[in-house]
Design a protein around this motif. Structure first.
Motif, short mmCIF file in Angstrom:
data_model
loop_
_atom_site.label_atom_id
_atom_site.label_comp_id
_atom_site.label_asym_id
_atom_site.label_seq_id
_atom_site.Cartn_x
_atom_site.Cartn_y
_atom_site.Cartn_z
N THR A 436 -8.53 -8.06 -14.50
CA THR A 436 -7.90 -8.16 -13.19
C THR A 436 -8.95 -8.08 -12.08
OG1 THR A 436 -7.55 -5.77 -13.16
CG2 THR A 436 -5.77 -7.13 -14.04
N TRP A 437 -8.62 -8.69 -10.95
CA TRP A 437 -9.50 -8.62 -9.78
C TRP A 437 -8.94 -7.55 -8.84
CZ3 TRP A 437 -13.99 -11.36 -8.72
CH2 TRP A 437 -14.55 -11.12 -7.48
N PRO A 438 -9.63 -6.42 -8.70
CA PRO A 438 -9.08 -5.33 -7.86
C PRO A 438 -9.12 -5.69 -6.38
CG PRO A 438 -11.30 -4.79 -8.62
CD PRO A 438 -10.94 -6.08 -9.29
N LEU A 439 -7.99 -5.52 -5.73
CA LEU A 439 -7.90 -5.79 -4.30
C LEU A 439 -8.06 -4.52 -3.47
CD1 LEU A 439 -4.87 -8.26 -4.33
CD2 LEU A 439 -7.32 -8.81 -4.31
N LEU A 440 -7.58 -3.39 -3.97
CA LEU A 440 -7.65 -2.13 -3.25
C LEU A 440 -8.37 -1.10 -4.11
CD1 LEU A 440 -4.01 -1.94 -1.82
CD2 LEU A 440 -6.08 -2.66 -0.61
N PRO A 441 -9.09 -0.19 -3.51
CA PRO A 441 -9.75 0.87 -4.28
C PRO A 441 -8.72 1.83 -4.86
CG PRO A 441 -10.02 1.30 -1.95
CD PRO A 441 -9.37 -0.06 -2.05
N PHE A 442 -9.00 2.31 -6.04
CA PHE A 442 -8.10 3.30 -6.65
C PHE A 442 -8.59 4.72 -6.42
CE2 PHE A 442 -11.34 3.56 -9.81
CZ PHE A 442 -11.13 4.76 -10.48
N TYR A 443 -9.84 4.84 -5.98
CA TYR A 443 -10.40 6.17 -5.72
C TYR A 443 -11.23 6.10 -4.45
CZ TYR A 443 -12.79 10.61 -6.41
OH TYR A 443 -13.26 11.90 -6.25
N PRO A 444 -11.16 7.10 -3.60
CA PRO A 444 -10.39 8.35 -3.75
C PRO A 444 -8.92 8.16 -3.38
CG PRO A 444 -11.63 8.40 -1.71
CD PRO A 444 -12.03 7.13 -2.41
N PRO A 445 -8.01 8.88 -4.05
CA PRO A 445 -6.58 8.81 -3.70
C PRO A 445 -6.31 9.61 -2.43
CG PRO A 445 -6.89 10.35 -5.52
CD PRO A 445 -8.24 9.75 -5.23
N THR A 446 -6.43 8.93 -1.30
CA THR A 446 -6.37 9.64 -0.01
C THR A 446 -5.05 10.38 0.17
OG1 THR A 446 -7.80 7.93 0.93
CG2 THR A 446 -6.61 9.36 2.47
N LYS A 447 -3.94 9.71 -0.13
CA LYS A 447 -2.63 10.36 0.08
C LYS A 447 -2.48 11.59 -0.80
CE LYS A 447 -0.16 6.15 1.46
NZ LYS A 447 0.97 5.24 1.14
N VAL A 448 -2.87 11.44 -2.05
CA VAL A 448 -2.72 12.58 -2.97
C VAL A 448 -3.59 13.74 -2.54
CG1 VAL A 448 -3.02 13.32 -5.37
CG2 VAL A 448 -2.09 11.05 -4.87
N LEU A 449 -4.84 13.44 -2.20
CA LEU A 449 -5.75 14.52 -1.80
C LEU A 449 -5.29 15.19 -0.51
CD1 LEU A 449 -9.23 12.94 -2.60
CD2 LEU A 449 -8.00 14.69 -3.88
N VAL A 450 -4.79 14.39 0.43
CA VAL A 450 -4.31 14.98 1.69
C VAL A 450 -3.10 15.87 1.44
CG1 VAL A 450 -3.22 14.43 3.90
CG2 VAL A 450 -5.25 13.18 3.18
N ILE A 451 -2.17 15.39 0.60
CA ILE A 451 -0.98 16.20 0.31
C ILE A 451 -1.37 17.48 -0.44
CG2 ILE A 451 1.17 16.24 -1.02
CD1 ILE A 451 1.48 13.27 -0.40
N LEU A 452 -2.24 17.35 -1.44
CA LEU A 452 -2.67 18.54 -2.18
C LEU A 452 -3.43 19.51 -1.28
CD1 LEU A 452 -3.79 16.97 -5.59
CD2 LEU A 452 -1.68 18.20 -5.07
N SER A 453 -4.25 18.97 -0.39
CA SER A 453 -4.98 19.85 0.53
C SER A 453 -4.02 20.55 1.48
CB SER A 453 -6.00 19.03 1.31
OG SER A 453 -6.93 18.42 0.43
N PHE A 454 -3.01 19.82 1.94
CA PHE A 454 -2.02 20.47 2.79
C PHE A 454 -1.31 21.59 2.04
CE2 PHE A 454 2.26 20.97 4.44
CZ PHE A 454 2.05 21.08 5.80
N LEU A 455 -0.93 21.34 0.80
CA LEU A 455 -0.28 22.38 0.00
C LEU A 455 -1.23 23.54 -0.26
CD1 LEU A 455 1.65 20.16 -2.58
CD2 LEU A 455 2.55 21.30 -0.54
N LEU A 456 -2.53 23.24 -0.48
CA LEU A 456 -3.50 24.32 -0.69
C LEU A 456 -3.62 25.18 0.56
CD1 LEU A 456 -5.69 25.71 -2.35
CD2 LEU A 456 -7.30 23.98 -1.50
#
Length: 750
Positions: A436-456
């Motif tokens: 496959t030809w990647p169109l968007l980066p898979f890392y870093p997962p900005t949404k996941v990290l932001v949500i986890l950081s908010f929860l932390l």
């Protein structure tokens, strides 16, 4: 019944405990909401900033279907394909991840020139660690050359980077393998994934071709061995036929077997006939002895002579019977018939004796015949056994020869297939999903990290709040207030809705929970007041240990409630620093207590009407120290005058804290009420406040701002009185005499 009642009570207790824990948790989270949000957004912002500084990784994936391998089943007599097991597929995954496969990819794509695959200069920290290790090491480290068969350091570095970028996994229990390549460039990720799948296919093709060539050579050698074994087995069959005189085909039974079968059949028939004759012979002897009827012997029944004699006997018996009936017994004709009948019976007995003798002779004859047949059967059995053994050995030799012949033919057939495989072999691998030809980066997962950081951050805020509450204990229940302070709670006031004012709720909603709770406060203060019992006007001081406890609103509500009950009430703003009560009634710019304490005269307006609420604002300090003004004699005179004209005097004092103002006002008051809030007011702060006030004048505590749904609210049973039944409240006007500040502005009742 008692046990069931106990279980129900236990269940109710557990439910109440859970509800209490849930309420306390909700209250705690609501109280700490701003800290939780602040920490959560702070950590989320840090995580978002860090993700913007990270390298973006792109992932390209390719899926391969690995064909089930042939396992050379010729030796064990099996053919075809077998399903791959887990070990086989895992072995193919190791082959894809092997250094040889990755080295081919590096060579094909010339990855040594790619910036991401070039060895980086070690950082300062790494260089420092290496220098320390070399310094502490006993033997100095030297750059030894690598062996000839090992790639150079540049290739090893690229190989390490590629190994970290490639991830190979199996899809469940199938033989589908997924290859994921993760790099900082989408083009590079796609190219590496596609090339890696092609390199693996080439390696598989080379392996299959090599295996086919090896299999072909092995089959040829094995076929030669089997050809020799076939020749040897056929020669053994021929020699055995010659040695045992077994010329011809032996598909059916032998002559010995046929004769043995015939003799056994004849022996069986003779034994059956002997058994029948012996049974008849025994019956015949019984007839001669007079123990058995002759008709039970089959030979007697088939005897023509005996049958004729029997008929004559019956005829003579009939005649004798008829003659006897017609004449006497001594008639000569009767005697003649009887003599003839006796002669016939003697002939019948003689016939039976003859038959018995014949049966005896036949029995002896059959016994002799059976003995001869048994001897012949034994002889025929020996001959048949010899023939059968020879024939069985011959057939075993023929089967061995046939097995060698069939195996030789099968190897010859497979030799042709192996020869074809050596010239043409598939890789056994099918690409079912191209890279496959990647169109968007898979890392870093900005949404996941932001949500986890908010929860932390929120979790850290919760922990911090818990530690603060543990290190600085606060009141959590009414029982704790009474237990720790050693005083009664006068009333528990509910939280007002946003925009509501305490004095307006008293006037406009006389049946509300807040109005009922304020009435309870007023009655408890009235009943506990020592001054009232002695016939004097109570001077109630409303104060708190800290700010924002709601003491000013409670003072206004208490005064309004008392005036509504028909009392003359004077409400005084003694908080000269902040003048919160004056701000509530919009009397900030008017003269008041400061001017009275500085010597200005004050005289209440005489009025015969009850239900009067007069307010004395704080006034203007004009740079004076509040404690100096309060400690003068004017305060004593003011309070004495107020007690002479009013039924109740309510003083809204500043928080105790570290000020001397409240202590001075406490000496001029008859009753003191402390305002606090659950889960907010510190226990130590209230205890310190009590030590600074005259304990004998403290009437009790007022718990403020408790949720109406909270179990601690003592007004919960009064909820049946809905606040929707609003009555027209009495509106009181404040009156003022003018510039001399004799009284506050008094408003006439509407």
């Amino acid at each position: 019944m008692n046990e069931q009642t106990g279980l129900n009570q236990s269940a109710d207790s557990n439910a109440q405990t859970f509800a209490e824990v849930l309420r306390e948790t909700t209250r705690f989270l609501w109280k700490s909401r701003w800290r939780i949000l602040a920490y959560g957004f702070l950590f989320a912002s840090i995580a978002f900033y860090m993700t913007t500084r990270m390298d973006r990784l792109y992932k390209s994936s390719v899926q391969l279907m690995i064909e089930r391998p042939a396992t050379s089943p010729i030796e064990i007599g099996k053919s075809g394909l077998v399903l791959p097991d887990t070990g086989y597929v895992d072995g193919q995954i190791l082959l894809i991840e092997s250094d040889d496969t990755l080295s081919r990819v590096i060579t094909k794509l010339d990855l040594l020139d790619e910036p991401g695959f070039q060895s980086q200069q070690p950082g300062l920290f790494t260089q420092s660690v290496r220098w320390v290790k070399s310094t502490l090491s006993a033997t100095p480290q030297t750059n030894t050359p690598l062996p000839a068969n090992v790639p150079d350091k540049k290739t090893l570095s690229a190989l390490k980077i590629l190994r970290e970028a490639v991830f190979v996994s199996r899809e469940g229990d199938t033989n589908v393998v997924s290859i994921d390549v993760r790099t900082v460039s989408p083009r590079l990720a796609h190219t590496i994934a596609d090339t890696l799948a092609g390199v693996y296919t080439e390696i598989r093709l080379e392996q299959r071709q090599s295996q086919a060539r090896e299999l072909s050579g092995w089959i040829d050698a094995r076929a030669g061995e089997l050809r020799a074994q076939v020749t040897q087995a056929e020669a053994a069959v021929t020699q055995f036929r010659i040695d045992n005189n077994l010329i011809g085909e032996f598909d059916g039974p032998t002559l010995g077997d046929q004769r043995l079968v015939e003799l056994n059949a004849e022996l069986i028939r003779s034994r059956a006939e002997l058994a029948q004759k012996m049974a008849s012979f025994e019956l015949a002897k019984g007839v001669l002895a007079g123990n058995t009827d002759a008709s039970s012997i089959p030979e007697v029944q088939t005897s023509v002579i005996y049958t004729a004699l029997r008929e004559q006997q019956l005829e003579q018996q009939r005649r004798a019977q008829e003659a006897t009936l017609l004449s006497s017994s001594d008639n000569p004709r009767v005697n003649q018939i009887l003599r003839r009948l006796a002669a016939i019976e003697d002939q019948m007995t003689g016939e039976i004796a003859r038959i018995t003798e014949v049966l005896a002779n036949e029995t002896e004859t059959l016994q002799s015949r059976i003995r001869l047949l048994q001897a012949e059967v034994a002889k025929a059995s020996q001959q048949s056994e010899v023939e059968t053994r020879s024939q069985a050995e011959l057939r075993d030799l023929e089967r061995i020869a046939e097995a060698y012949r069939q195996r030789h033919e099968r190897y010859l057939n497979n030799a042709g297939i192996a020869t074809e495989l050596s010239t043409f072999a598939s890789s056994g691998t099918q690409i079912i999903s191209a890279a496959t030809w990647p169109l968007l980066p898979f890392y870093p997962p900005t949404k996941v990290l932001v949500i986890l950081s908010f929860l932390l951050g929120a979790a850290i805020a919760v922990v911090q709040s818990l530690l603060r509450d543990i290190l600085r204990p606060r009141f959590t229940s009414i029982a704790q207030v009474e237990r720790d302070l050693g005083m009664k709670v006068l009333s528990v006031l509910p939280t007002l809705e946003e925009g509501q004012k305490a004095q307006n709720v008293i006037n406009e909603e006389p049946f509300s929970l807040f109005t009922d709770a304020t009435s309870v406060l007023r009655q408890n203060l009235w009943s506990k007041s020592v001054a009232r019992r002695s016939g004097e006007t109570p001077v109630v001081l409303i104060t708190s240990a800290c700010e924002t406890e709601g003491k000013t609103s409670i003072a206004a509500a208490l005064a309004t409630s008392a005036s509504s009950s028909g009392q003359k009430v004077l409400l005084v703003d003694t908080d000269l620093r902040y003048a919160g009560l004056s701000e509530i009634y919009k009397l900030d710019d008017q003269e008041g207590l400061c001017e009275i304490l500085q010597g200005q005269s004050w005289t209440p307006v005489k009025a015969d009407d009850s239900s009067i609420l007069d307010i004395v604002p704080a006034g203007k300090l004009n740079g004076r120290q509040p404690s100096d003004l309060l400690s003068g004699p004017q305060l004593r005179n003011f309070i004495a005058t107020a007690r002479a004209h009013y039924d109740l005097v309510v003083l809204d004092s500043p928080p105790v804290a570290h000020l001397a103002d409240t202590a001075i006002l406490a000496d001029r008051s008859t009753d003191i009420a402390l305002v606090l809030q659950l889960n907010s007011t510190s226990v130590e702060a209230v205890r310190s406040t009590i030590q600074r006030l005259p304990r004998r004048r403290i009437a009790g505590a007022i718990v403020n701002a408790v949720s109406p749904s909270d179990k601690a609210g003592i007004w919960s049973n009064a909820g049946v009185y809905a606040a929707t039944y609003k009555q027209s409240a009495k509106l009181y006007q404040l009156h003022n005499t003018g510039d001399d500040l004799q009284t506050p502005d008094r408003r006439e009742k509407s």
